[in-house]
Design a protein around this motif. Structure first.
Motif, PDB file in Angstrom:
ATOM      1  N   VAL A  15       0.864  -1.174   0.000  1.00  0.00           N
ATOM      2  CA  VAL A  15       0.000   0.000   0.000  1.00  0.00           C
ATOM      3  C   VAL A  15       0.902   1.226   0.000  1.00  0.00           C
ATOM      4  O   VAL A  15       1.748   1.374   0.885  1.00  0.00           O
ATOM      5  CB  VAL A  15      -0.924   0.017   1.237  1.00  0.00           C
ATOM      6  CG1 VAL A  15      -1.801   1.262   1.224  1.00  0.00           C
ATOM      7  CG2 VAL A  15      -1.767  -1.246   1.300  1.00  0.00           C
ATOM      8  N   LEU A  20      -3.668   5.408  -1.409  1.00  0.00           N
ATOM      9  CA  LEU A  20      -4.544   6.121  -0.477  1.00  0.00           C
ATOM     10  C   LEU A  20      -5.295   7.240  -1.184  1.00  0.00           C
ATOM     11  O   LEU A  20      -6.472   7.470  -0.910  1.00  0.00           O
ATOM     12  CB  LEU A  20      -3.737   6.684   0.696  1.00  0.00           C
ATOM     13  CG  LEU A  20      -2.940   5.679   1.528  1.00  0.00           C
ATOM     14  CD1 LEU A  20      -2.271   6.386   2.692  1.00  0.00           C
ATOM     15  CD2 LEU A  20      -3.800   4.532   1.989  1.00  0.00           C
ATOM     16  N   HIS A  34      -5.140  10.468   6.279  1.00  0.00           N
ATOM     17  CA  HIS A  34      -4.798   9.514   5.232  1.00  0.00           C
ATOM     18  C   HIS A  34      -3.869  10.105   4.172  1.00  0.00           C
ATOM     19  O   HIS A  34      -3.574   9.425   3.187  1.00  0.00           O
ATOM     20  CB  HIS A  34      -6.072   8.979   4.572  1.00  0.00           C
ATOM     21  CG  HIS A  34      -7.000   8.310   5.522  1.00  0.00           C
ATOM     22  ND1 HIS A  34      -6.642   7.229   6.304  1.00  0.00           N
ATOM     23  CD2 HIS A  34      -8.288   8.576   5.846  1.00  0.00           C
ATOM     24  CE1 HIS A  34      -7.657   6.862   7.056  1.00  0.00           C
ATOM     25  NE2 HIS A  34      -8.666   7.668   6.802  1.00  0.00           N
ATOM     26  N   ALA A  50      -3.454   4.060   6.374  1.00  0.00           N
ATOM     27  CA  ALA A  50      -4.392   3.591   5.352  1.00  0.00           C
ATOM     28  C   ALA A  50      -5.811   3.641   5.916  1.00  0.00           C
ATOM     29  O   ALA A  50      -6.019   3.491   7.122  1.00  0.00           O
ATOM     30  CB  ALA A  50      -4.050   2.164   4.927  1.00  0.00           C
ATOM     31  N   VAL A  86       1.519   4.189   6.444  1.00  0.00           N
ATOM     32  CA  VAL A  86       2.018   4.188   5.067  1.00  0.00           C
ATOM     33  C   VAL A  86       3.039   5.312   4.903  1.00  0.00           C
ATOM     34  O   VAL A  86       2.672   6.487   4.848  1.00  0.00           O
ATOM     35  CB  VAL A  86       0.858   4.370   4.059  1.00  0.00           C
ATOM     36  CG1 VAL A  86       1.385   4.331   2.633  1.00  0.00           C
ATOM     37  CG2 VAL A  86      -0.200   3.291   4.271  1.00  0.00           C
TER      38      VAL A  86
END
Length: 135
Positions: A15, A20, A34, A50, A86
């Protein structure tokens, strides 16, 4: 033939921040936790995370890959227990997904228990799918 104890083929998914952004556009969830490190950290998160529903969808992909038919998933539930952080780099975050058939029922369905891990720790709890098995 599917039997209790059978393991689904594992699935590892990377990811990245671009994922995102795409998910935010599809879900209309533009919460800055995010995409903005400063905002995420200001609310006590370790960084950008995420979307929980994205993580749950990735775990669902493990099951639909196994069944070969998304409509075979009759029920699916999970609890969000830890975020997927992330980083803003090319590698992103790796989510490791595994599943095991917990039981095969007389009605032609099976219960699949799903494990989703990030950084070696579970990110979903009580993740369970009920699937219709092929006749």
């Amino acid at each position: 033939m599917t039997a209790a104890g059978d393991e689904l083929p594992p699935l590892d998914v990377r990811v990245r921040r671009a994922d995102l952004v795409r998910y935010a556009g599809a879900s209309l969830d533009f919460n800055p936790i995010h995409w903005n490190d400063e905002v995420a950290e200001s609310v006590g998160l370790p960084g950008v995370i995420a979307h929980g529903m994205l993580t749950m969808a990735l775990a669902g992909r493990l099951v639909t890959n196994w069944t070969g038919d998304p409509s075979a998933v009759l029920e699916y539930s999970a609890r969000f227990i830890r975020p997927v952080v992330v980083p803003n780099d090319e590698d992103g975050a790796q989510v490791e997904l595994t599943g095991k058939v917990k039981e095969v029922r007389e009605d032609g369905t099976a219960r699949v228990d799903i494990t989703a891990k990030f950084d070696g720790k579970a990110v979903l709890g009580k993740a369970v799918a009920i699937v219709r098995l092929p006749a």
